[in-house]
Design a protein around this motif. Structure first.
Motif: not given
Length: 331
Positions: A82, A84, A124, A127, A130, A256, A260
């Motif tokens: 993702n 992050l 997990s 996310m 989404l 996005r 998260r």
């Protein structure tokens, strides 16, 4: 040195986590005979597991360490998948492993470990969906994952509220979405309840569940001096990390990514709230916090401009962990 090493995203660093983790757990590998796990009032899935491990204490440690290591890989995978942290790095997995080894009470197969596994899987998948339009089946599965986590450790049942709030805020919430989440949550409980009913244990087990919670235990503070000291130190780092995350890191990130991290911050809040439901495992309950903290602290250390300060702060954290292992903080 360690922060600088695990900042990188090389695949071989996963193998370096193994000896590091064993080193963090080495005292427990030598003291495994003093372990006692499993109580009559424990959640059923946890009791099912520990009944097979109770006769060979060393397996408790090996199994606990193996699950923590697997979770470190999963947490790191969530961050990489993702984006992050903004770059490929092993810091989230590294921090999860360190934090889950930070307290002597955590170094065993306690029920928060398997509960964390299913919550990480739920995090997990949440996310991922989404970015999807149709997610009713996924929400059913997410509810089931949270429910299974709760059947390993009852306070994890509170994370149904986390799931519903996140669905309401970050997904196109509808009546079907809410019903799917709740039905998925109730499905494992229904099958377990049916088994209890057929074996004439339903009333007893339901009474055990509700008798498991003590809303005022958190105010009694049944913690060792080391645990209190470590929580204070970790709490200060957490406050700094969250402030920097909200004010600096997320300010120019796409929606996005902010969504998260919003999910992670809600997870952190419900991890704190779940302390109100803890009783028998109050000394290891803070393991819930390690899931969001491993990501939040990773961003904090990655974004720190002064590399020497990042290393200094981490080694201060590591020193407090070593002091706890040798009992030098007891008073």
């Amino acid at each position: 040195m360690l922060i600088r090493t695990f900042k990188k995203g090389f695949h071989w660093l996963a193998f370096l986590l193994v000896p590091l983790g064993i080193l963090m757990w080495v005292d427990r590998f030598f003291a495994y005979q003093s372990l006692t796990i499993g109580r009559e009032s424990d959640a059923p899935l946890y009791l099912l597991l520990v009944n097979g491990l109770d006769t060979i204490p060393i397996l408790q440690v090996i199994f606990g360490f193996g699950m923590v290591f697997l979770q470190a890989l999963l947490v790191n995978g969530i961050c990489q998948t993702n984006n992050l942290t903004g770059k490929q790095t092993w810091l989230p997995g590294f921090f999860y492993l360190v934090l889950m080894s930070s307290d002597p009470a955590l170094l065993s197969f306690h029920p928060v470990i398997p509960a964390n596994l299913f919550l990480i899987l739920a995090l997990s998948r949440l996310m991922v969906i989404l970015d999807q339009k149709e997610h009713v089946i996924d929400l059913f599965n997410l509810g089931a994952l949270v429910s299974i986590a709760g059947l390993f450790y009852y306070p994890a049942l509170l994370f149904l509220a986390w799931l519903l709030i996140v669905v309401g805020q970050y997904l196109l919430a509808s009546f079907r979405s809410v019903v799917a989440s709740v039905m998925g949550f109730l499905a494992p409980i229904f099958f377990l309840g049916t088994f209890w009913f057929l074996t004439d244990r339903l009333a007893y087990e339901v009474g055990t569940i509700f008798g498991h919670f003590d809303l005022f235990l958190i105010f009694e503070g049944p913690l060792f001096p080391y645990t209190r000291m470590f929580i204070i130190l970790l709490g200060l780092l957490t406050i700094l990390s969250i402030i920097r995350l909200r004010v600096v890191y997320l300010s120019d990130k796409p929606v996005r990514i902010r969504k998260r991290f919003g999910i992670l911050l809600y997870f952190f809040i419900f991890s704190l709230l779940s302390f109100l439901l803890s009783r028998d495992y109050f000394d290891v309950h803070h393991a819930f916090l390690m899931i969001p903290l491993s990501v939040i602290l990773s961003v904090f250390f990655l974004e720190m401009k002064k590399k020497w300060l990042a290393e200094l702060l981490f080694y201060a954290l590591l020193a407090s962990i070593i002091l706890g292992k040798f009992g030098l903080t007891g008073i």
